[in-house]
Scaffold this motif. Structure first.
Motif, PDB file in Angstrom:
ATOM      1  N   ALA A  58      12.250  26.318  49.574  1.00  0.00           N
ATOM      2  CA  ALA A  58      11.501  25.054  49.692  1.00  0.00           C
ATOM      3  C   ALA A  58      12.422  23.838  49.649  1.00  0.00           C
TER       4      ALA A  58
ATOM      5  N   ARG B 245       9.250  38.281  47.146  1.00  0.00           N
ATOM      6  CA  ARG B 245       8.874  36.889  46.875  1.00  0.00           C
ATOM      7  C   ARG B 245       8.400  36.672  45.442  1.00  0.00           C
TER       8      ARG B 245
ATOM      9  N   THR C 180      10.118  29.681  47.352  1.00  0.00           N
ATOM     10  CA  THR C 180       9.376  28.779  48.234  1.00  0.00           C
ATOM     11  C   THR C 180       8.561  27.750  47.460  1.00  0.00           C
TER      12      THR C 180
ATOM     13  N   GLU D 127      13.557  29.981  54.091  1.00  0.00           N
ATOM     14  CA  GLU D 127      12.271  29.476  53.600  1.00  0.00           C
ATOM     15  C   GLU D 127      12.402  28.738  52.278  1.00  0.00           C
TER      16      GLU D 127
ATOM     17  N   SER E 277      12.870  34.928  47.256  1.00  0.00           N
ATOM     18  CA  SER E 277      12.729  33.748  48.102  1.00  0.00           C
ATOM     19  C   SER E 277      12.004  32.671  47.300  1.00  0.00           C
TER      20      SER E 277
ATOM     21  N   SER F 146       4.468  25.479  52.834  1.00  0.00           N
ATOM     22  CA  SER F 146       4.840  26.895  52.661  1.00  0.00           C
ATOM     23  C   SER F 146       4.431  27.647  53.920  1.00  0.00           C
TER      24      SER F 146
END
Ligand code: AGP
Length: 606
Positions: free
Chosen positions: A350, A27, A604, A348, A602, A176
């Motif tokens: 966003a 992440r 997010t 995930e 990822s 989130s």
């Protein structure tokens, strides 16, 4: 896109926090930190750079404490330095945060006027200072949290520990994801269940606006109105085992080589050996759908673009494809009886998540092709089509992309039959070709060395072009993205027919032009474009089949003949050399292939 872990236990937590962060490093990986409470006093350790830096620091400067929070960062506000690394703390609280506090400037000004001293450039520090301000006013941690959450604009998840409160770990979610783990006499917080997998398989998810107080004797969840609520505890099937690279140098290389297996797994999850579909049941009939809207980001959006060709050609179903960050703010009108399909490895992202929420509000049926079945998108969708790619660790997406294509082609074929546009026989031909794809991919993978040699000639290049037509055009975009993100070479993907409208001006002997062109119905068109480029000194790198390679002959500077396949499955097969070329170029340049600069797996945040 930062990773958060929190642990409330009866044993030392510092090493456990770092282990949890290791599973969240996808992440973000530009800095990391942990905070623990020892006898009510906050101790903090942070380090710039990858998580290993923090782990080394922890060996030198131990941090005791049985309650703590940890963070791995992907910088949004403020450079990736130690002072901007999380946790951010005052004497009273320590905070880890994923997302963005959009009104942080205004809050910071307000708090500075009250003599709160800021030590970082981050938006996160306003959370720590605002909580402290409320504590100084005499509020309890719970009251401070409830009040602070109402002051923040934006999408975020946070984890907090409070000095003097050895029995209190708090978390909150807005936009989130945040999971709570239930262990044996201990509790955990995590940005996703993967981080907590070695610790527990009992998980509940905070819902939008929820905040949580975790004590040794239990968990109390509040909704956005502060009312106490219950959230279901479920069992996750996620493995606690560390995912390793096996015999491979990098996760990306391993993931490229896993494709024959995961494609076969994904295919057989949706189609029986008798060519019967076992796709999840839809809440609508394909023939009643007026339009399919596909929304995604990055590589997943290129999978969506390929699917547009498939749905239009095989099912004569009108398709709109949009980049999620544009879609969500454009707020397009969506038709009655429309379906929206989101595609995402992580589930995930966003922007894609916000697009999915919008589509649902517009009364669209929501379908999701995701690789993480417990993800926020999967939980939101009416119907989920998991890709069976397994965890994808390399930042550059490979096996998630090709398995997405497998699911999307199956769906397009199913729609084609249902809408009366494909006969059973035509459908079976495509399914048979899909069934054979893993074997063909293996053939291409055996040519790895040849592509490795080619990649060496890319090392000193500053620019590259990728060309394709039809469903191979999105792959040209994907090829360019792959090269950019891990080799840092500027690359663009173009529809081959568009070259003469501008980009051909870029052609010189230093510009490699990667052409993806099987000998299909569009081949002759691309062949003309190749001649145009070649006549201007451009160096053509051709990926075609035997017939195509023979037809282009010496007009190509370098060429490779891939197995001959029907045009419907070519976008899957041709992805392999494109991935290998990017991988070997990045490798030859000595880049960090799995964790390229400035990126995170990822995304997010917006
Ligand atoms: C691809 O190589 C990327 N790193 C990136 O474009 C990615 O595909 C995008 O961020 C979407 O992610 P998702 O599939 O998890 O939604």
């Amino acid at each position: 896109m930062c990773g958060i872990v929190g642990i409330l236990a009866k044993r030392p937590v510092a090493d456990l926090l770092v282990d949890g962060l290791r599973r969240l490093e996808y992440r973000g990986y530009d800095s990391a930190g942990i905070a623990t409470l020892t006898d009510g006093k906050l101790g903090i350790l942070r380090a710039e750079g990858k998580l290993n830096k923090l782990a080394e620091k922890l060996k030198r400067e131990t941090l005791s404490g049985t309650i703590g929070i940890g963070h791995t960062r992907w910088a949004t506000h403020g450079k990736p330095t130690e002072s901007n690394a999380h946790p951010h703390a005052t004497d009273l609280v320590a905070v880890v945060h994923n997302g963005i506090i959009e009104n942080y400037k205004q809050l910071r000004r307000e708090l500075e006027l009250k003599n709160h001293a800021f030590k970082s450039e981050t938006d996160t520090e306003t959370i720590a200072c605002l909580l402290s301000d409320y504590l100084q006013q005499g509020k309890t941690p719970q009251q401070a949290m409830a009040a602070a959450l109402k002051r923040f604009d934006g999408a975020f998840a946070i984890g907090v520990v409070f000095a003097g409160h050895n029995d209190l770990l708090m978390g909150a979610r807005r936009g989130s994801p945040m999971a709570i783990g239930y262990g044996d006499g201990e509790y955990y917080l995590g940005s996703d269940a993967l981080a907590l997998a070695p610790l527990t398989d009992r998980i509940s998810y905070l819902e939008e606006g929820d905040w949580v107080e975790i004590h040794h004797d239990g968990v109390i969840i509040h909704d956005e109105t502060d009312k106490v609520v219950k959230r279901k505890i479920c069992q996750t099937a996620l493995s606690g085992k560390t995912i390793d690279k096996g015999e491979y140098r990098h996760f990306m290389q391993k993931e490229i080589f896993e494709q024959p297996t995961v494609i076969a797994d994904t295919f057989s999850n949706y189609v029986t050996s008798e060519n019967t579909f076992t796709l999840p049941k839809l809440p609508f009939k394909w023939k009643d759908i007026s339009r399919l809207t596909i929304v995604a980001c990055g590589t997943a959006s290129y999978a969506g673009m390929v699917a547009k060709y498939w749905f239009e050609q095989l099912a004569r179903l009108p398709v709109e494809i949009d980049i999620a960050s544009e879609f969500r703010y454009r707020e397009p009108p969506l038709p009655a009886n429309g379906a929206t399909l989101v595609i995402s490895q992580s589930g995930e992202t966003a922007d894609t998540l916000a697009a999915a929420v919008y589509a649902k509000k517009q009364k669209q049926y929501l379908l999701a092709v995701v690789n993480v079945p417990q993800s926020s998108m999967a939980r939101l969708a009416d119907v989920v089509f998991p890709t069976l790619a397994g965890p994808e660790i390399g930042v550059a997406s490979t096996k998630a992309y090709t398995t997405q294509l497998v699911v999307l082609l199956c769906l397009a074929v199913e729609a084609g039959i249902a809408r009366g546009n494909l006969t059973q026989q035509q459908a079976e031909k495509i399914l048979q070709a899909l069934r054979e794809i893993p074997a063909h991919i293996n053939e291409v993978l055996r040519e790895e060395e040849k592509i490795c040699e080619l990649a060496k000639s890319f090392v000193d290049k500053n620019h590259a072009l990728y060309l394709g037509r039809g469903a191979l055009y999105p792959l040209a975009l994907e090829g360019a993205l792959k090269l950019k993100e891990i080799s840092y070479i500027h690359a663009e993907g173009y529809p081959a027919g568009e070259m003469k409208h501008g980009p051909i001006a870029l052609i010189d002997e230093n510009m490699p032009i990667v052409v993806l062109s099987p000998h299909d119905r569009l081949f002759e068109k691309t062949a003309s474009n190749i001649q145009e480029v070649s006549a201007r000194g451009g160096k053509i790198i051709l990926f075609s089949d035997k017939k195509g390679v023979a037809a282009i002959g010496a007009a190509a500077f370098w060429s490779m003949a891939l197995p001959s396949v029907i045009m419907e499955v070519a976008p899957i097969l041709y992805a392999i050399p494109v991935q290998l070329l990017a991988y070997y170029t990045a490798f030859a340049k000595g880049n960090d292939v799995d964790q390229p600069r400035n990126l995170a797996k990822s995304v997010t945040v917006e």
